[in-house]
Every structure is written in structure tokens, then in C-alpha cells.
Enzyme design. Structure first.
Site, mmCIF file in Angstrom:
data_model
loop_
_atom_site.group_PDB
_atom_site.id
_atom_site.type_symbol
_atom_site.label_atom_id
_atom_site.label_comp_id
_atom_site.label_asym_id
_atom_site.label_seq_id
_atom_site.Cartn_x
_atom_site.Cartn_y
_atom_site.Cartn_z
ATOM 1 N N SER A 1 0.324 -1.148 -0.323
ATOM 2 C CA SER A 1 0.413 0.157 0.072
ATOM 3 C C SER A 1 0.329 1.240 -0.389
ATOM 4 C CB SER A 1 -0.809 0.367 0.928
ATOM 5 O OG SER A 1 -1.483 -0.646 1.456
ATOM 6 N N HIS B 1 -2.849 0.501 -5.780
ATOM 7 C CA HIS B 1 -1.870 -0.816 -5.568
ATOM 8 C C HIS B 1 -1.984 -1.318 -7.638
ATOM 9 C CE1 HIS B 1 -2.173 -1.711 -1.753
ATOM 10 N NE2 HIS B 1 -2.996 -1.648 -1.663
ATOM 11 N N HIS C 1 -5.262 -8.090 -2.645
ATOM 12 C CA HIS C 1 -5.895 -8.959 -1.065
ATOM 13 C C HIS C 1 -6.722 -9.359 -1.314
ATOM 14 C CE1 HIS C 1 -3.502 -4.962 -1.295
ATOM 15 N NE2 HIS C 1 -3.187 -4.703 0.082
ATOM 16 N N TYR D 1 -9.582 -9.684 1.028
ATOM 17 C CA TYR D 1 -10.952 -9.048 1.355
ATOM 18 C C TYR D 1 -11.306 -8.628 -0.432
ATOM 19 C CZ TYR D 1 -7.475 -4.437 0.857
ATOM 20 O OH TYR D 1 -6.956 -3.539 -0.073
ATOM 21 N N GLU D 2 -10.244 -8.348 -1.388
ATOM 22 C CA GLU D 2 -10.395 -7.718 -3.038
ATOM 23 C C GLU D 2 -11.981 -8.990 -3.720
ATOM 24 O OE1 GLU D 2 -7.359 -5.666 -5.425
ATOM 25 O OE2 GLU D 2 -6.342 -6.607 -3.407
ATOM 26 N N ALA E 1 1.636 -1.835 4.664
ATOM 27 C CA ALA E 1 1.236 -0.726 5.991
ATOM 28 C C ALA E 1 0.734 -1.165 7.216
ATOM 29 C CB ALA E 1 0.123 0.265 4.866
ATOM 30 N N MET F 1 -3.898 -5.872 6.567
ATOM 31 C CA MET F 1 -4.792 -6.506 5.720
ATOM 32 C C MET F 1 -4.283 -7.858 4.367
ATOM 33 S SD MET F 1 -7.646 -3.719 5.215
ATOM 34 C CE MET F 1 -8.347 -3.467 6.974
ATOM 35 N N SER F 2 -1.878 -7.987 4.669
ATOM 36 C CA SER F 2 -1.847 -8.743 3.815
ATOM 37 C C SER F 2 -0.621 -9.022 4.041
ATOM 38 C CB SER F 2 -0.516 -7.352 2.817
ATOM 39 O OG SER F 2 0.127 -7.177 4.086
ATOM 40 N N ASN G 1 -0.536 4.447 10.875
ATOM 41 C CA ASN G 1 -1.771 4.821 11.898
ATOM 42 C C ASN G 1 -2.050 4.486 12.985
ATOM 43 O OD1 ASN G 1 -2.663 2.916 10.005
ATOM 44 N ND2 ASN G 1 -4.071 3.031 11.622
ATOM 45 N N HIS H 1 -8.368 5.250 4.405
ATOM 46 C CA HIS H 1 -6.961 4.863 3.721
ATOM 47 C C HIS H 1 -6.189 6.017 3.328
ATOM 48 C CE1 HIS H 1 -5.029 2.158 0.486
ATOM 49 N NE2 HIS H 1 -6.008 3.327 -0.211
HETATM 50 N N1 HPA Z 1 -5.338 -1.962 10.118
HETATM 51 C C1 HPA Z 1 -5.104 -2.774 9.654
HETATM 52 N N2 HPA Z 1 -4.541 -2.498 7.982
HETATM 53 C C2 HPA Z 1 -3.772 -1.505 8.205
HETATM 54 C C3 HPA Z 1 -3.773 -0.854 8.387
HETATM 55 C C4 HPA Z 1 -5.045 -0.602 10.500
HETATM 56 O O1 HPA Z 1 -4.947 -0.269 11.582
HETATM 57 N N3 HPA Z 1 -3.381 0.417 8.817
HETATM 58 C C5 HPA Z 1 -2.681 -0.121 7.660
HETATM 59 N N4 HPA Z 1 -3.308 -1.291 7.336
#
Ligand code: HPA
Length: 269
Positions: free
Chosen positions: A28, A58, A80, A82-83, A110, A208-209, A232, A244
Site C-alpha cells: 500500500s 495498488h 488482498h 478482501y478484494e 502498511a 490486511m496482507s 496509523n 485509507h
Molecule cells: N489496520 C489494518 N490494516 C491497516 C491498518 C490498520 O490499522 N493500517 C494500515 N493497514
């Protein structure tokens, strides 16, 4: 076409780019990291068998080129869970790299920071993971050509490669923390209660990856180095909602530093 044939077809087309022994997956917001010299490029859609990324940020390209004297494959963007793809599809790229002859995988992502003392902008070497995806990419008939039915995951994130990354980081004045990554399915971010639970379980980072690719890479006997950019504070830790945009903004801010680290590290891997 069974899944091995699908992976073999992808590898056959990728071989037109070269036969590197090292691959770098850029996640990401990090797809501009590590520009290559003398590169050849294929888009995911031009590689038979590869799924197509559907998320902004992406772009989905595979390049083979050089960092110094070292030939390297760089994947810009990823698939991913989730896609909507199945986990076996998510790992088709990594498995195709294995058939191509890749022995070492550098994987970036990320993440949200969970551990005390982790802040947006931190770069973290992944030491281990917790799989909360609710599935495993190796489920189903084992692809014996790639690896064993029950692969060991004891040192999935190679301690020697981590030590090398730390040394290079010190030389460059780039601080690298270390932590355990938990993978969730997404695409919704976690709840504060989930983050508290993951912290109790021993997670320092959430994303998520990465976990599917690392499982597939270890199955195929590759050595793995995982580097996460904390973008974050994980849900509930800052009082702010997650977005995002914040993730993309932090990765943009850290891309040059990660590039510098990888440019120095890759020729030594
Ligand atoms: N949670 C899940 N996936 C993420 C996050 C998060 O806080 N930050 C970047 N990808």
C-alpha cells in the site's frame, strides 16, 4: 486448468523478464519505492494466471531490473484477500516467483501500530505473525513441486536477514523497530476491542496482507524479510477514526527512506 498449471503459466511469462533470485513486494502506497535500472515491466493483467488488483494505490506491475549489480524482481502493488479472491489466488504471484527461481522474498506493507511506543512513520522488521484471516493459502491438495504438506513456520521471518537489515539501517541512520504482525481479513478496519484482544495475544502491528504470501514463500523454501511501515495508530489507540487517506499519506512520507534502506540492502541479500 489446475492451480499448479496456472502458476507454471505465470512463471513461464515472467521468465521473459529474467530469472532473478530475489523478489521485493511493495504494498500500500509504497509502489514507487526502489526504482530499478535497465528494467523490463509486465502489468498483472498481461501475466496469465495473475489476479488483478482492484484497490487504489495498488497499481499491479512486475518489473525485473537492477539495483547495483543485483538482478531483482519488484512487484508494485499486490492482491488482498478482501478484494474477493481466494487465498490460493492471492499467493499465485509469490508461487510463480518460486518457480522462476526466487530464493529470497522481501515483503513490505502498511500497518496500524498496536505496541506501546509504535508511532505512525515507524519502520518495523516483522519478527513473526499471527494469522487471523480465517484461512490458509495452502489449504487443498498440496503442490508437491513447490514444497511439503506441513511446512515449518518457526523462523518464518529470517533472523539473519533481520540482523543484516538492522546493520544496514544503523549504517544509514534509519531506525528499525521489531514486532509481531497480525493479519485480519478486512476491508473494515478493526474495532478497538479487537485491537485490545490482539495486543493481549502478542501482536504489535495489524494489517490486511503479507501473511498469505509469507506462508506460500516458506512453503516453497524461500527466505523472507518483512518490513512494515506503521501508518496509523491502530483503532481506539488515538481517539481518531482510521482512514485509507492517512495510510497513503504516511507511506508517501516514508517512501524515500524505505527506498534508501532497500537500495542499500538489496545488493547484500
Ligand atoms: N489496520 C489494518 N490494516 C491497516 C491498518 C490498520 O490499522 N493500517 C494500515 N493497514
Amino acid at each position: 486448468m489446475n492451480s499448479l498449471e496456472r502458476i507454471e503459466r505465470a512463471a513461464g511469462v515472467l521468465a521473459e523478464l529474467g530469472r532473478p533470485q530475489l523478489a521485493v513486494v511493495l504494498g500500500s502506497g509504497l509502489s514507487e519505492v526502489l526504482p530499478l535500472a535497465a528494467k523490463k515491466t509486465l502489468s498483472f493483467q498481461d501475466i496469465p494466471g495473475f489476479p488483478r488488483p482492484t484497490v487504489a494505490g495498488h497499481s499491479g506491475q512486475v518489473e525485473v531490473g537492477k539495483v547495483g549489480e543485483r538482478e531483482v524482481l519488484v512487484q508494485r502493488g499486490r492482491i488482498h484477500f478482501y478484494e474477493g479472491y481466494d487465498l490460493f489466488e492471492v499467493v499465485i504471484p509469490v508461487r510463480a516467483y518460486a518457480l522462476l527461481g526466487v530464493k529470497t522474498l522481501v515483503i513490505t506493507n502498511a500497518s496500524g501500530g498496536i505496541a506501546d511506543g509504535f508511532h505512525p512513520g515507524d519502520l518495523v522488521l516483522i519478527t513473526d505473525h499471527i494469522n487471523m484471516l480465517g484461512g490458509n493459502p495452502l489449504r487443498g491438495p498440496n503442490l508437491d513441486r513447490l514444497g511439503p504438506r506441513f511446512p515449518d513456520m518457526t523462523a518464518a521471518y529470517d533472523p539473519e536477514l533481520r540482523a543484516l537489515a538492522r546493520r544496514v539501517g544503523e549504517q544509514l541512520g534509519i531506525e528499525l523497530k521489531e514486532g509481531v504482525y497480525v493479519a485480519t481479513m478486512g476491508p473494515s478496519y478493526e474495532t478497538p476491542a479487537e485491537i485490545r484482544a490482539f495486543k493481549t495475544l502478542g501482536a504489535d502491528l495489524v494489517g490486511m496482507s503479507t501473511v498469505p504470501e509469507v506462508i506460500a514463500a516458506r512453503h516453497a523454501g524461500m527466505r523472507v524479510l518483512g518490513i512494515s511501515c506503521v501508518t496509523n495508530y491502530a483503532a481506539g489507540l488515538s481517539g481518531q477514526p482510521l482512514s485509507h487517506e492517512e495510510v497513503m499519506e504516511t507511506t508517501r512520507r516514508k517512501a524515500a527512506e524505505l527506498s534508501r534502506l532497500l537500495a542499500a540492502l538489496v545488493p547484500q541479500l
